[in-house]
Design a protein around this motif. Structure first.
Motif, PDB file in Angstrom:
ATOM      1  N   LEU A   1     -50.145  54.210  58.657  1.00 46.10           N
ATOM      2  CA  LEU A   1     -49.975  55.524  58.720  1.00 46.10           C
ATOM      3  C   LEU A   1     -48.524  55.971  59.180  1.00 46.10           C
ATOM      4  O   LEU A   1     -47.695  56.640  58.575  1.00 46.10           O
ATOM      5  CB  LEU A   1     -50.956  56.323  58.922  1.00 46.10           C
TER       6      LEU A   1
ATOM      7  N   LEU B   1     -45.771  54.262  56.881  1.00 47.19           N
ATOM      8  CA  LEU B   1     -45.649  55.089  55.633  1.00 47.19           C
ATOM      9  C   LEU B   1     -44.883  56.287  55.707  1.00 47.19           C
ATOM     10  O   LEU B   1     -44.001  56.470  55.065  1.00 47.19           O
ATOM     11  CB  LEU B   1     -47.303  55.282  55.363  1.00 47.19           C
TER      12      LEU B   1
ATOM     13  N   VAL C   1     -46.464  61.417  55.603  1.00 44.64           N
ATOM     14  CA  VAL C   1     -48.025  61.364  54.813  1.00 44.64           C
ATOM     15  C   VAL C   1     -48.770  62.680  55.209  1.00 44.64           C
ATOM     16  O   VAL C   1     -49.554  63.007  54.198  1.00 44.64           O
ATOM     17  CB  VAL C   1     -48.670  59.874  55.543  1.00 44.64           C
TER      18      VAL C   1
ATOM     19  N   ASN D   1     -51.441  61.407  50.555  1.00 44.77           N
ATOM     20  CA  ASN D   1     -52.645  60.414  50.052  1.00 44.77           C
ATOM     21  C   ASN D   1     -52.611  59.962  48.708  1.00 44.77           C
ATOM     22  O   ASN D   1     -53.141  58.996  48.237  1.00 44.77           O
ATOM     23  CB  ASN D   1     -53.913  61.359  50.437  1.00 44.77           C
TER      24      ASN D   1
ATOM     25  N   LYS E   1     -50.734  56.927  48.404  1.00 44.18           N
ATOM     26  CA  LYS E   1     -51.391  55.770  49.121  1.00 44.18           C
ATOM     27  C   LYS E   1     -52.493  55.319  48.148  1.00 44.18           C
ATOM     28  O   LYS E   1     -52.768  53.927  48.091  1.00 44.18           O
ATOM     29  CB  LYS E   1     -51.949  56.098  50.472  1.00 44.18           C
TER      30      LYS E   1
ATOM     31  N   ASP F   1     -52.453  51.654  46.741  1.00 47.04           N
ATOM     32  CA  ASP F   1     -53.501  50.583  47.143  1.00 47.04           C
ATOM     33  C   ASP F   1     -54.189  50.025  45.892  1.00 47.04           C
ATOM     34  O   ASP F   1     -54.544  48.725  45.689  1.00 47.04           O
ATOM     35  CB  ASP F   1     -54.645  51.365  47.790  1.00 47.04           C
TER      36      ASP F   1
ATOM     37  N   THR G   1     -44.609  48.807  54.369  1.00 50.31           N
ATOM     38  CA  THR G   1     -45.611  49.142  55.233  1.00 50.31           C
ATOM     39  C   THR G   1     -46.548  48.014  55.285  1.00 50.31           C
ATOM     40  O   THR G   1     -47.121  47.781  56.614  1.00 50.31           O
ATOM     41  CB  THR G   1     -46.234  50.353  54.212  1.00 50.31           C
ATOM     42  N   ASP G   2     -47.279  47.551  54.346  1.00 56.41           N
ATOM     43  CA  ASP G   2     -48.352  46.567  54.646  1.00 56.41           C
ATOM     44  C   ASP G   2     -47.848  45.211  55.602  1.00 56.41           C
ATOM     45  O   ASP G   2     -48.659  44.931  56.443  1.00 56.41           O
ATOM     46  CB  ASP G   2     -48.987  46.061  53.253  1.00 56.41           C
TER      47      ASP G   2
END
Ligand code: HEM
Length: 508
Positions: free
Chosen positions: A177, A180, A192, A199, A202, A206, A307-308
């Protein structure tokens, strides 16, 4: 008469179909003969039934038998796996132009056909998008300009952890988070938390990543791709559309702000969105027209790419450090010496933390989060390791295996940051040392290296300076991996923080 026709039909079915199948099989075998060696597979299915889900490990095991340049058949598609530094060098340096485009999976084609960076073929559009991203977001000066933003978000993370002292925390989620929010802030000034967009974005991201990670029949049997048998293309397009909707609302807000400020950006700042919109209004750069969908595609790449990977790397690092109390102590001693106990870590402290830097390098070695890089698609037939690789073959580079090569790395499976303390310069992220390729190499090398390096160090220092960490009672450290585009921990790390510095320094 009818009986004669039926007998003829039976004859055709009995002899012709097997003959055609046999000829197809022989053609398939012959076609494969010039390819590098590899395990024997079944007709049509190839090696699929014999591969384990942890492809990086499975490829590494097979390459011990078939060599560092090996063919694997995924369904109908022959693919090549390169598992040594010399094979990687031959591909990415000696044949750099041939290996300048990535293989595009069917799902990516459905969602991002020609609009983003990662899957754009090498050429003027890719060059323009990459130039824009580096110049406006990822260059040293752009990163310096948003240093306060990173500070704000990292401090927010530390405050959140303070509030959770003594209870179990999922480390990756917190760090995810934070990264992000940093990316949102850098790209369009959002966060975020305070924007409904967070959200929704995200969720869409995802969903897209999940679709991209699925084993898709359309990739294994390209002739079946138009049928989209599993519906992956349909699903990913739905997620992409919902991402586009979030983006459109951000865009509309910004257009309104620009109109209100007579063309000026938010608070007079020119963030990436602002620059891209100005470029869009001009119709692109001098050579290539820019389209709005390309702006959306690149935004997606930067957020998803940044991010990931970063949060998963930090999770691996904390897991390894928790598993090695001596290393935890050395990291904290260094932080106490350099930063002291009376203030928070700042980004400016990072260059004076050589031990933490060695820890990060060791994490990049033992847990490269993109273990097979982004697979390549050579633009013409070429030779690697004496074997010919036809144009368009999907080529994996097994960085995970290269980073564990025992002839290069002493005690290769041991987490030992000290190996990077002496001769540190030998291993940087430039992609010139083919024994160490966390960020890839060649024309497609990760453009986010400076940000990634900075964020991983800053996050680790900010997690380990103010807090002690321990595992919840009755749990044990599990370092099992879960294969995917990003190589994650099989079970996310849950740990309990407790403060090690006076809280007053954080409110200062
Ligand atoms: C720990 C962090 C990171 C790791 C390990 C990592 C690793 C990689 C790797 C291995 C590739 C593929 C290279 C190749 O094909 O040879 C890549 C590509 C890419 N990365 Fe990163 N990355 C990280 C962070 C970031 C960040 C922070 C950003 C940007 C915000 C970013 C943006 C990208 C983009 C846009 C590409 C595609 C480049 C292209 O195709 O031209 N990455 N990354």
């Amino acid at each position: 008469m009818a009986m004669a026709i039926s007998t003829n039909l039976n004859l055709v079915l009995t002899f012709c179909i097997p003959t055609v199948l046999f000829l197809l099989f022989v053609r398939w075998l012959k076609k494969g003969r010039s390819l590098p060696p590899g395990p024997f597979g079944l007709p049509l299915l190839g090696n699929l039934p014999f591969l384990s889900p942890d492809l990086h490990r499975c490829f590494a095991d097979l390459s011990r038998t078939y060599g560092p340049v090996m063919t694997i058949r995924l369904g109908c598609r022959p693919c090549v796996v390169l598992s040594s530094s010399s094979a990687a060098r031959e591909a990415l340096r000696d044949n750099d132009l041939t290996f300048a485009s990535h293989d595009v999976p069917a799902a990516a084609l459905a969602a991002f056909n020609g609009i983003n960076l990662v899957w754009n073929p090498y050429g003027p559009v890719w060059r323009m998008l990459r130039k824009m991203s580096v110049r406006e977001v990822l260059s040293a000066s752009s990163l310096e300009a948003v240093r306060p933003l990173r500070r704000r978000e990292v401090q927010r993370m530390v405050e959140t952890i303070h509030a959770k002292e003594g209870s179990a925390v999922e480390v990756r989620e917190l760090v995810f988070l934070t990264t992000l929010s940093v990316m949102f802030g850098m790209l369009w000034g959002g966060t975020v938390n305070d924007e409904g967009a967070g959200n929704e974005f995200k969720e869409a991201m995802d969903g897209i990543m999940e679709c991209l990670g699925k084993a898709n029949v359309s990739d294994l049997f390209p002739v079946l791709a138009p049928l989209d048998i599993q519906g992956v293309a349909k699903q990913i397009v739905r997620f992409r559309d919902s991402y586009f909707r979030v983006f459109d609302s951000i865009l509309e807000d910004r257009r309104n702000e620009m109109d209100a400020n007579e063309g000026g950006g938010r608070d007079g700042k020119r963030d990436f969105l602002q620059v891209m919109l100005e470029l869009l209004d001009k119709g692109g750069d001098s050579q290539v027209p820019l389209k709005i969908d390309q702006v959306k595609g690149v935004f997606f790449d930067l957020v998803a790419g940044g991010t990931d990977t970063t949060s998963t790397t930090v999770e691996w690092a904390i897991a390894e450090i928790l598993n090695n109390p001596d290393i935890m102590k050395k990291v904290q001693d260094e932080l106490d010496e350099v930063v002291g106990k009376n203030r928070c870590v700042e980004e400016s402290d990072i260059p004076r933390l050589p031990y933490l830097n060695a820890v990060m390098k060791e994490v990049f070695r033992l847990h490269p989060v993109v273990p097979l890089l982004v697979p390549y698609s050579p633009s013409s037939s070429c030779t690697v390791g004496g074997f010919s690789i036809p144009k368009g073959t999907k080529v994996f580079i097994n960085v995970w295996a290269i980073h564990r090569e025992p002839s290069v790395w002493k005690d290769a499976l041991k987490f030992e940051p000290e190996r990077f303390l002496s001769g540190n310069d030998k291993y940087d992220y430039s992609g010139n040392n083919f024994n160490y390729l966390t960020f890839g190499s060649g024309r497609r090398i990760c453009p986010g290296i400076p940000l990634a390096e900075n964020m991983v160090m800053y996050l680790l220092a900010s997690l380990l300076h103010p807090f002690e960490w321990r595992l919840p009672k009755g749990t044990e450290m599990n370092l099992k991996e879960h294969f995917g585009i990003v190589l994650k921990k099989d079970k996310h790390l849950v740990a309990i923080p407790s403060g090690r510095l006076s809280k007053t320094i954080f409110s200062a």
